[in-house]
Design an enzyme around this catalytic site. Structure first.
Site, PDB file in Angstrom:
ATOM      1  N   TYR A  18      -0.358 -13.601  -0.295  1.00 38.29           N
ATOM      2  CA  TYR A  18       0.317 -13.367  -1.577  1.00 38.29           C
ATOM      3  C   TYR A  18       1.668 -12.706  -1.343  1.00 38.29           C
ATOM      4  O   TYR A  18       1.884 -12.064  -0.308  1.00 38.29           O
ATOM      5  CB  TYR A  18      -0.539 -12.531  -2.544  1.00 38.29           C
ATOM      6  CG  TYR A  18      -1.115 -11.244  -2.005  1.00 38.29           C
ATOM      7  CD1 TYR A  18      -0.369 -10.073  -1.967  1.00 38.29           C
ATOM      8  CD2 TYR A  18      -2.432 -11.193  -1.558  1.00 38.29           C
ATOM      9  CE1 TYR A  18      -0.927  -8.883  -1.497  1.00 38.29           C
ATOM     10  CE2 TYR A  18      -2.993 -10.009  -1.093  1.00 38.29           C
ATOM     11  CZ  TYR A  18      -2.234  -8.865  -1.061  1.00 38.29           C
ATOM     12  OH  TYR A  18      -2.789  -7.703  -0.601  1.00 38.29           O
ATOM     13  N   ARG A  53       0.824  -1.219   0.000  1.00 35.76           N
ATOM     14  CA  ARG A  53       0.000   0.000   0.000  1.00 35.76           C
ATOM     15  C   ARG A  53       0.851   1.259   0.000  1.00 35.76           C
ATOM     16  O   ARG A  53       0.527   2.234  -0.670  1.00 35.76           O
ATOM     17  CB  ARG A  53      -0.894   0.050   1.235  1.00 35.76           C
ATOM     18  CG  ARG A  53      -1.812  -1.096   1.379  1.00 35.76           C
ATOM     19  CD  ARG A  53      -2.438  -1.069   2.744  1.00 35.76           C
ATOM     20  NE  ARG A  53      -3.531  -0.132   2.752  1.00 35.76           N
ATOM     21  CZ  ARG A  53      -4.765  -0.428   2.386  1.00 35.76           C
ATOM     22  NH1 ARG A  53      -5.061  -1.629   1.992  1.00 35.76           N
ATOM     23  NH2 ARG A  53      -5.703   0.472   2.430  1.00 35.76           N
TER      24      ARG A  53
END
Ligand code: FAD
Length: 423
Positions: free
Chosen positions: A217, A109
């Site tokens: 992931y 992010r």
């Protein structure tokens, strides 16, 4: 004609939604000022999934190559049962990229936020931190914001991109957040710490289980591994104030398969995210004040479209601003009407579908087994199910594709509390 003292647009909030919108508007020639409450621009949290409807926009902005260099392009999105680890369904993300023309990406992010921050700087967006907006007012041909320090600023358009707990939303709409009683724990760790856990390094894997799910992931070129653990909090159900605390985490995943259980001790325990959303609303535009991103449509994160919707909002708004520009400047009333006409319905669909997905993922007992049977029979190449989300962002309601979800029984009752019970 404006001076730097009179921006065309004030954006409140410098998260992914605010910055990407500021950048989009500056690209169509507008002077934009961003007011951020925090002392510095930044993002907390770990990974974020960016589907083709968003990488398409990053590409148009000239930012996709940078994003790719910081992120990872996974090979598959695989859904498994969290108890027995059996595969339920998958999306082949290479084929998905061929179908949509743009990749499915995962990225940290703070890397995505940093890309927009640098892009804003380069585009001359005015970026101001330590500015807390406490109230909004309608002005003559514009809107005004009041700051905590007593100051006031005015512009022809004010965009409230101030997130889930938006001050603008509270003032203009007055609704409450809705608690799902679920909580998320996150962690991003060096990949070496999880190599022996039975992970699939090249895939996005979602383990769905009774009242819980677990997402995995790789991030940062494959050097890091991102995990998200989500579960229903018994303390929340019991009406306790302090819910979702770390003591509830281990119990929630005790019965799950090896790979999931091995991931749990790595979760960050000093910070967690109570899963809140809001009911969809139909009015985002109040005079020259427009809600955007989570302030307008905070979802539960099960479709991984929250930040993407915010980025789409900015792209759509900038397109309509450009379309409604004459020698006299932007006809904001027309641009805002066009923005609201298309975005409200799209985001409503995502919000309600995310709630229904949550119910479906978290089923137990007989319903879980029936869900698993339905999911195993899905056509992994049936893109009719993803076009309405992953296809090009619509600029008007007639461009919006028809909506399908892979579970017909749930889709018929989306948004209703017993959607999952229909199974
Ligand atoms: P925010 O990121 O909340 O930004 C709001 C900004 O406004 C902040 O910087 C804040 O400091 C500032 N602000 C607030 N109040 C004021 C004020 N009064 N004055 C000035 N500034 C103010 N989305 C995806 O697309 N893909 C995913 O895979 C995904 N995964 C997620 C996983 C989890 C666990 C969670 C919780 C969310 C996930 N999301 C995902 C959703 C996504 O994080 C949000 O939808 C997105 O960050 C919203 O961006 P925003 O800019 O609208 O709001």
């Amino acid at each position: 004609p404006s001076t730097s003292h009179n921006p065309d647009v004030i954006v409140v909030g410098g998260g992914i939604g605010g910055l990407s919108t500021a950048f989009a508007l500056s690209r169509v020639g507008l002077r934009v000022r961003v007011l951020e409450r925090a002392k510095e621009f930044g993002e907390v949290g770990a990974g974020i999934q960016i589907a083709p409807n968003c990488t398409r926009i990053l590409d148009e902005y000239g930012l996709l190559d940078e994003a790719k260099s910081l992120g990872v392009l996974p090979e598959n999105m695989v859904m498994r049962d969290a108890l027995d680890a059996r595969e339920l369904t998958r999306l082949d993300l290479r084929d998905l990229e061929r179908h949509y023309g743009f990749p499915y990406m995962v990225i940290h992010r703070s890397d995505l936020h940093g890309i927009f921050l640098r892009a804003c700087r380069a585009a001359g967006v005015e970026l101001l931190t330590d500015r807390t907006v406490v109230a909004y007012e309608h002005g003559d041909g514009g809107a005004r914001i009041l700051l905590q320090d007593g100051g006031a600023e005015e512009a022809p358009l004010v965009i409230a991109a101030d997130g889930l707990h938006s001050v603008a939303r509270r003032q203009l709409v007055g609704d409450d957040v809705v608690s799902s009683d679920y909580v998320a724990y996150r962690a991003a760790v060096p990949i070496d710490q999880v190599r022996d856990n039975g992970i699939a390094e090249k895939d996005v894997t979602v383990y769905v289980g009774p009242r819980c799910h677990f997402v995995q992931y790789a991030l940062r070129g494959g050097d890091m591994f991102n995990q998200v653990a989500v579960f229903e909090s018994p303390k929340a159900l019991a009406g306790k104030e302090d819910w979702g605390t770390p003591d509830e985490l281990d119990a929630a995943f005790a019965a799950t398969c090896d790979t999931v259980r091995k991931g749990i001790p790595l979760m960050w325990r000093d910070r967690w995210w109570q899963m809140l959303d809001r009911d969809p609303i139909e009015t985002w535009v109040h005079g020259r004040i427009a809600l955007l991103g989570d302030a307008a449509h905070p979802p539960l994160q099960y479709m991984a479209q929250g930040a993407i919707m915010a980025i789409e909002d900015g792209w759509v708004l900038a397109r309509h601003a450009a379309r409604h520009t004459t020698d006299d400047g932007v006809d904001w009333d027309a641009a805002l009407a066009a923005y609201e006409a298309v975005r409200v319905e799209h985001c409503r669909r995502v919000q309600t579908t995310a709630r229904a997905w949550g119910e479906l993922w978290h089923l137990d007992g007989e319903q879980r087994l029936r869900r698993n049977t339905v999911m195993r029979e899905l056509d992994p190449y049936g893109y009719a199910f993803t076009d309405w989300v992953y296809g090009p962002t619509a600029l008007s309601p007639d461009e919006e594709p028809a909506m399908f979800t892979p579970i017909p029984l749930a889709s018929a009752r989306i948004g209703e509390p017993d959607a999952a019970a229909a199974l």
